[in-house]
Design an enzyme around this catalytic site. Structure first.
Site, PDB file in Angstrom:
ATOM      1  N   GLU A   1      -6.689 -16.347 -19.587  1.00  0.00           N
ATOM      2  CA  GLU A   1      -5.375 -16.372 -18.949  1.00  0.00           C
ATOM      3  C   GLU A   1      -4.657 -17.701 -19.149  1.00  0.00           C
ATOM      4  OE1 GLU A   1      -5.915 -14.210 -14.855  1.00  0.00           O
ATOM      5  OE2 GLU A   1      -7.759 -15.312 -15.299  1.00  0.00           O
TER       6      GLU A   1
ATOM      7  N   ARG B   1       7.529 -14.369 -14.069  1.00  0.00           N
ATOM      8  CA  ARG B   1       8.138 -13.057 -14.299  1.00  0.00           C
ATOM      9  C   ARG B   1       8.797 -12.483 -13.054  1.00  0.00           C
ATOM     10  NH1 ARG B   1       4.120  -8.763 -13.233  1.00  0.00           N
ATOM     11  NH2 ARG B   1       2.356  -9.763 -12.203  1.00  0.00           N
TER      12      ARG B   1
ATOM     13  N   ASN C   1      -0.501 -11.140 -17.977  1.00  0.00           N
ATOM     14  CA  ASN C   1       0.468 -11.565 -16.972  1.00  0.00           C
ATOM     15  C   ASN C   1       0.482 -13.082 -16.829  1.00  0.00           C
ATOM     16  OD1 ASN C   1       0.717  -8.836 -16.652  1.00  0.00           O
ATOM     17  ND2 ASN C   1      -0.146  -8.747 -14.600  1.00  0.00           N
ATOM     18  N   ASP C   2      -0.693 -13.663 -16.539  1.00  0.00           N
ATOM     19  CA  ASP C   2      -0.766 -15.114 -16.374  1.00  0.00           C
ATOM     20  C   ASP C   2      -0.647 -15.849 -17.707  1.00  0.00           C
ATOM     21  OD1 ASP C   2      -0.870 -15.262 -13.647  1.00  0.00           O
ATOM     22  OD2 ASP C   2      -3.050 -15.312 -13.524  1.00  0.00           O
TER      23      ASP C   2
ATOM     24  N   CYS D   1      -6.058  -6.547 -20.056  1.00  0.00           N
ATOM     25  CA  CYS D   1      -6.003  -5.861 -18.759  1.00  0.00           C
ATOM     26  C   CYS D   1      -4.714  -6.156 -18.007  1.00  0.00           C
ATOM     27  CB  CYS D   1      -7.210  -6.233 -17.904  1.00  0.00           C
ATOM     28  SG  CYS D   1      -7.281  -7.981 -17.476  1.00  0.00           S
TER      29      CYS D   1
ATOM     30  N   ARG E   1     -10.822  -5.008  -9.093  1.00  0.00           N
ATOM     31  CA  ARG E   1     -10.449  -6.155  -8.262  1.00  0.00           C
ATOM     32  C   ARG E   1     -11.272  -6.154  -6.978  1.00  0.00           C
ATOM     33  NH1 ARG E   1      -5.797  -3.345  -9.407  1.00  0.00           N
ATOM     34  NH2 ARG E   1      -4.492  -4.151 -11.092  1.00  0.00           N
TER      35      ARG E   1
ATOM     36  N   HIS F   1       0.826  -1.206   0.000  1.00  0.00           N
ATOM     37  CA  HIS F   1       0.000   0.000   0.000  1.00  0.00           C
ATOM     38  C   HIS F   1       0.861   1.258   0.000  1.00  0.00           C
ATOM     39  CE1 HIS F   1      -3.791  -2.215   1.315  1.00  0.00           C
ATOM     40  NE2 HIS F   1      -4.141  -1.508   0.267  1.00  0.00           N
TER      41      HIS F   1
ATOM     42  N   ARG G   1     -14.468  -7.874 -11.333  1.00  0.00           N
ATOM     43  CA  ARG G   1     -13.940  -9.240 -11.416  1.00  0.00           C
ATOM     44  C   ARG G   1     -14.275  -9.990 -10.130  1.00  0.00           C
ATOM     45  NH1 ARG G   1      -7.554 -10.163 -11.788  1.00  0.00           N
ATOM     46  NH2 ARG G   1      -7.730  -9.652  -9.572  1.00  0.00           N
TER      47      ARG G   1
END
Length: 582
Positions: free
Chosen positions: A440, A474, A463-464, A511, A303, A196, A338
């Protein structure tokens, strides 16, 4: 002699100034025994420390809200919520009762148990929440220790212009205080890019490098530093060449930012007249507000995992309240929610981190929609909240990690049951709410024709998708070099996804991080992408590339690259596409 230190690149930008080493000392947490008749008194002492910590954070959040912004204050409020976490509170009090020990020791033991669980998780974002728990505990320990400083940075100068603060770690509240004082840059020994504190540093635009080992012992008070927040590098006592280079970079950066401001109110339209949708990824009000300010056409990925990080899972009303607040803040632009994307080893009637673990292949385990379809009560609670939110504004529901048509059918079945339950309660919802799926997994990418017939839209999680396609993590420095969007196999897979989606007239969004990386914008446009969703801070950068791109020329360059004869000299795909625009 110049010393170069490296860490996590967090807040992009260049900072040049003198170092200031933030004072701070580790509390020594000792154990001592108490009598059985002293247990209630010790628990009261612990609860008083919790109340004192909460009062300090709430007071800080109020001041920061006025001086820095609502977004910064909202992040500080997450620490306030953590003080009420039942596992932290009850686990500490149970330890005091069971072991007849002091509150400081019991709190430390409970923290270590919780951190062990966090560290066992595969998801980097969820793992990083352990940092927040540790920061909250540190504040409570300070309150238990009467000699500890009551206010952060009370011995630090009020004005920090041209000053780079070097600290062991920083809480979001401490960072907000430094921002109030005009700090030029931040270096910490601990912390990662998904904490955060890192999120706040990005939103405030503070050049920051985190996780710089031994920074406080290697850097001297008052020496000249150059901090490159984009590369994650700190130079101490830079030579003339390094100083001149970064002074020029600062000038270029200022010109670049001015060029972005010039297009802020202009549409994302390519040179050949194609309109591109630029959306944002977000989860908290600060990011939602930033998305609106930066001109996002919608929230392509909202999210919801943060709702499940407060102990017991949120009920329907709690989730609805968060969704309703987001819809109101967005003022009519679409919100794509999501569903839960966590992993667990078994289904329970509650979900906390003792149920989440690292399995032999955590990325291939029980997670996302797989977990939700196993724990249908948990899933339907969220589906009902999303459906009810759809009555308040434009909402889409996005299901993560789909791999089969059977999973989609089961999701639709649970949605139908949720709709019936809402109708029985006389509650409204949008009967036409779009339902989409995240692509993904390579198997899902290759089965778009089948999956797409049961979906209203798709969102590609690069990413996935790259991780599964290239069998490379990664974040694993030993194989990170293999994680490459330009790999021919990846490029062909993305082209297949977008072609199949276009044939089905199925809206497709990317995304993942690639959507917000301007070096890949022209490649994605050449592949046929029309909708991007990214961190709000990247929207103007990507818009600028869109407005400077002739998409037909980029597609011709991509086709040329695909058709290079065997034995041709290796050519960078990005270079080929960029040269087509000259």
């Amino acid at each position: 002699m110049t010393l170069a230190l490296t860490g996590h690149a967090v807040g992009r930008g260049i900072a040049i100034g003198r170092s200031h080493l933030a004072e701070g000392s580790e509390l020594e947490i000792g154990e001592y025994r108490i009598g059985a008749d002293e247990v209630d008194k010790e628990i009261r002492r612990y609860r008083n420390a919790i109340d004192a910590a909460r009062h300090q954070l709430e007071e800080l959040a109020g001041r920061v809200s006025r001086n820095v912004g609502i977004g910064a204050a909202e992040i500080i409020q997450t620490h306030v919520l953590m003080l009420s976490d039942s596992r932290l509170r009850d686990g500490t009090e149970d330890h005091i009762r069971r072991e007849l020990c002091n509150a400081e020791w019991a709190l430390q033991m409970q923290l270590e148990r919780m951190l062990l669980e966090f560290r066992s998780l595969d998801d980097e974002y969820i793992r990083s929440r352990g940092e927040d728990v540790a920061q909250v505990v540190r504040l409570v320990q300070n309150k238990l220790n009467e000699e500890a400083a009551d206010k952060p940075f009370e011995n630090m100068p009020d004005r920090l212009a041209d000053t780079l603060v070097i600290s062991r770690e920083l809480t979001p509240g401490e960072l907000a205080i430094l921002h109030e004082r005009g700090v030029a840059g931040i270096v910490t020994e601990h912390g990662g890019p998904t904490s955060h504190t890192a999120i706040l540093a990005k939103s405030l635009g503070i050049p920051t490098v985190m996780g710089v080992r031994r920074a406080q012992s290697l850097l001297r008070e008052g020496e000249i530093l150059v901090l490159d927040g984009g590369l994650g590098v700190v130079y101490a006592d830079p030579d003339e060449a390094i100083s001149n280079h970064y002074l020029e970079v600062q000038r270029i950066t200022r010109r670049f930012k001015n060029s972005l401001e010039a297009i802020r109110d202009l549409p994302a339209v390519s040179l050949d007249g194609q309109r591109i949708s630029l959306q944002a990824n977000a989860e908290r009000p600060a990011e939602l507000q930033m998305a609106r300010d930066e001109g996002a056409s919608g929230i392509g990925l909202y999210r919801t995992e943060f709702l499940y990080l407060q102990g017991a899972p949120p009920d329907e009303e709690t989730q609805l309240a968060e969704f309703a607040a987001a819809i109101a803040l967005l003022g009519g632009i679409p919100l794509t929610i999501r569903t839960l994307d966590l992993g667990a080893d078994k289904s329970t009637d509650y979900l906390d981190f003792s149920q989440l673990r690292r399995c032999a292949n955590p990325a291939l385990g029980l997670r996302a929609v797989r977990l939700c379809l196993r724990d249908t009560d948990l899933f339907k609670t969220q589906l009902r909240a999303i459906l009810r939110a759809s009555a308040l504004g434009p909402v889409r529901c996005l299901i993560p990690m789909l791999t089969s048509v059977q999973e989609i059918r089961m999701v639709h079945l649970l949605l139908d049951e949720s709709r019936e339950e809402l109708e029985e309660r006389g509650l409204d919802y949008d009967r036409e709410m779009p339902v989409g799926g995240m692509i993904e997994v390579p198997a899902a990418a290759l089965a778009i024709e089948e999956l797409g017939r049961h979906l209203d839209f798709i969102s590609v999680g690069t990413n996935d998708l790259l991780q599964y396609t290239l069998a490379a993590d990664r974040v694993d420095e030993q194989v990170a070099h293999l994680y490459d969007l330009q790999h021919p196999g990846v490029v062909r897979l993305l082209r297949h996804i977008f072609r199949e989606a276009e044939a089905l007239r199925l809206p497709a969004t990317v995304c993942g991080e690639a959507a917000g990386d301007r070096q890949y914008t022209r490649l994605l446009l050449a592949l046929g992408l029309k909708e991007f969703s990214m961190h709000p801070g990247r929207l103007l950068e990507v818009k600028q590339v869109v407005r400077e791109t002739d998409i037909p020329k980029a597609r011709a360059a991509l086709s040329h690259w695909f058709n290079l004869p065997p034995g041709s000299p290796p050519m960078s795909l990005l270079q080929v596409i960029n040269e087509s625009q000259r």
